[in-house]
Write a protein that holds these residues in place. Structure first.
Motif, PDB file in Angstrom:
ATOM      1  N   TYR A   1      -3.263  13.518  -5.071  1.00 60.94           N
ATOM      2  CA  TYR A   1      -2.511  12.455  -4.617  1.00 60.94           C
ATOM      3  C   TYR A   1      -1.196  12.999  -3.784  1.00 60.94           C
TER       4      TYR A   1
ATOM      5  N   LYS B   1      -5.808   8.581   0.551  1.00 66.24           N
ATOM      6  CA  LYS B   1      -4.811   8.456  -0.600  1.00 66.24           C
ATOM      7  C   LYS B   1      -4.857   7.123  -1.193  1.00 66.24           C
ATOM      8  N   SER B   2      -5.522   6.181  -0.485  1.00 65.95           N
ATOM      9  CA  SER B   2      -5.619   4.792  -1.252  1.00 65.95           C
ATOM     10  C   SER B   2      -6.734   4.975  -1.998  1.00 65.95           C
TER      11      SER B   2
ATOM     12  N   SER C   1      -5.809   6.955  -5.155  1.00 66.11           N
ATOM     13  CA  SER C   1      -4.950   5.881  -6.022  1.00 66.11           C
ATOM     14  C   SER C   1      -5.983   5.054  -6.675  1.00 66.11           C
TER      15      SER C   1
ATOM     16  N   GLN D   1       4.465   3.437  -6.658  1.00 64.02           N
ATOM     17  CA  GLN D   1       4.053   3.592  -5.394  1.00 64.02           C
ATOM     18  C   GLN D   1       4.986   3.495  -4.329  1.00 64.02           C
TER      19      GLN D   1
ATOM     20  N   LEU E   1       1.306  -2.142  -2.275  1.00 66.79           N
ATOM     21  CA  LEU E   1       0.309  -2.175  -3.171  1.00 66.79           C
ATOM     22  C   LEU E   1      -0.721  -2.897  -2.279  1.00 66.79           C
TER      23      LEU E   1
ATOM     24  N   GLN F   1      -5.104  -3.199  -5.789  1.00 66.23           N
ATOM     25  CA  GLN F   1      -4.207  -2.521  -6.618  1.00 66.23           C
ATOM     26  C   GLN F   1      -3.208  -3.278  -7.426  1.00 66.23           C
TER      27      GLN F   1
END
Length: 461
Positions: A268, A277-278, A281, A304, A308, A312
């Motif tokens: 990450y 990256k999402s 996560s 973060q 979000l 998320q």
């Protein structure tokens, strides 16, 4: 990252600089304090061989090839940690005893392949003399294909070797030479050792890369797979999604959950695409949740920097429901306000957060924390506004206590009811509340006392 070794009679602490993968080798580069001496720790297919202090590397050596053409990962990369964490380096085996063990446990060509990693420290002629002996043995026995393959591996290692060059073109080996001109896919099962050398060298070509990946998976060399996928993540943006999926699939199928978390947390921090990256996560939080590590999941989401996404926010809500306390200094209303949460998600979050706020802080702190949401006509927000207004009004303490109770704050509610009873000592409704709440807290003596008072007042009223 540091490791301890014993080099003869001396105990040393080495700082790991990086790790290289090439054709079954794993080579760790490490230094003594102040970088006074460089050591290389050699593995073959994850099995530790030995380590050597190295002042100079021969340009035509296998070690130079590994360092210049291999897959590099830094010491901070968990791949390095996965290889090193269980190793005890004491004392480092000598090359002479190592050579005996390798010849005992590996086929001739593979034994030569392994020992050639040390051609910076031993004479090539000594290695090649071993191959000459093996070659002559196979030729005398009429095993010309085996003899040809020995010549082939010598030339893979040392292309200018005159002995192997002069023999390999002999007419006895012509039919085998033609066989080696076949497509890589056909040649791979025919001579896997030779072909892996080619595949590693040519992995910039997608067909070769796919064949190498297939070979590593088939042989369950999963750490090498991870290193290969990691390298590909940063080489071609068009393949990022593909190799990210391969990496995470391999992590989940072949490594423990704690290793997966370590690797995904590291990943990450890397310069991945926004989409990748999402994905990292979501997978990381999912792992935390499956392992019931709700606090870590919550902290990761709440810290973060990017807004979000809706899914998320759902994960954040899920972790909130499993936490008794929340650090409201670190987790601020902005996390929700700047997210892609819809109104229903905001409502669920506030309904979950208010009892935690009131449990940890007073009404004023809670009101101020929730200020960014005060424009919303949500039932919980309206109650908090009302509580802030009446908190110092003596004649509204019973009403305040009832609101505290609606937010599951029984001790606060009792305080309000006791305050109200000081002003209206004959208030039967307040006494009924106290009997109920003390029972909920399991404080039976207090509940019985107010039950008695309640009955006495009923008689006199």
């Amino acid at each position: 990252m540091n490791v301890s070794i014993n080099d003869g009679n001396e105990d040393l602490l080495l700082h790991i600089n990086g790790l290289y993968f090439f054709q079954g080798y794993q080579v760790v580069e490490a230094f003594t304090p102040c970088h006074t001496t460089c050591y290389y720790l050699f593995y073959y297919k994850n099995k530790f061989l030995t380590g050597k202090s190295t002042a100079k590397i021969k340009v035509s050596s296998t070690l130079h090839l590994i360092l210049s053409k291999g897959i590099y990962v830094s010491s901070s990369n968990p791949i390095s940690q996965f290889l090193l964490h269980q190793e005890a380096f004491s004392p480092l085996p000598k090359l002479s005893s190592l050579w005996k063990e390798i010849k005992k446990h590996y086929p001739t060509r593979e034994a030569f392949h392994i020992m050639s990693a040390f051609d910076t420290y031993v004479h090539k002629k000594d290695l090649i003399s071993f191959m000459k002996e093996a070659f002559l043995k196979q030729r005398r026995a009429g095993k010309l294909l085996h003899a040809y393959r020995i010549l082939r591996i010598v030339l893979d290692k040392y292309p200018t070797n005159k002995w192997a060059s002069s023999l390999i073109s002999h007419m006895d080996y012509q039919k085998y030479s033609l066989k080696y001109q076949a497509e890589a896919e056909d040649l791979l099962p025919y001579d896997p050792l030779h072909m892996e050398f080619k595949l590693y060298h040519n992995r910039a070509s997608k067909p070769y890369l796919e064949l190498l990946d297939h070979k590593l998976q088939r042989e369950e060399r999963y750490l090498e797979c991870l290193a290969l996928y990691y390298e590909q993540l940063f080489l071609d943006a068009s393949d990022t999604e593909k190799y990210y999926k391969k990496m995470t699939d391999r992590l989940h199928s072949s490594f423990q959950a704690t290793n997966n978390m370590t690797f995904l947390t590291y990943l990450y921090t890397e310069p991945l695409s926004k989409q990748a990256k999402s994905e990292v996560s979501l997978q990381l939080v999912d792992l935390f949740i499956r392992e019931k590590r709700y606090k870590e999941a919550f902290l990761f989401l709440s810290q973060q920097t990017d807004p979000l996404q809706s899914e998320q926010v759902d994960l954040l809500l899920f972790t909130l429901h499993h936490l008794d306390t929340v650090s409201f200094e670190q987790f601020t209303a902005k996390t929700l306000l700047h997210s892609h949460a819809d109104l229903s998600q905001i409502k669920k979050a506030i309904d979950c957060l208010i009892p935690k706020l009131l449990h940890q802080h007073d009404i004023t702190y809670s009101y101020n924390w929730l200020k960014p949401f005060m424009h919303l006509s949500l039932p919980a927000i309206l109650k908090i506004k009302k509580m802030q207004e009446m908190k110092e009004e003596p004649d509204r303490q019973r009403e305040l206590g009832e609101l505290y109770y609606e937010f599951d704050q029984v001790p606060h509610a009792i305080e309000c009811f006791l305050w109200h009873l000081e002003m209206e000592e004959n208030d039967l409704k307040t006494m009924k509340w106290l009997i109920k709440l003390y029972k909920e807290l399991g404080q039976e003596d207090e509940a019985i006392s107010y039950q008695y008072l309640y009955k006495q007042m009923q008689k006199t009223s």
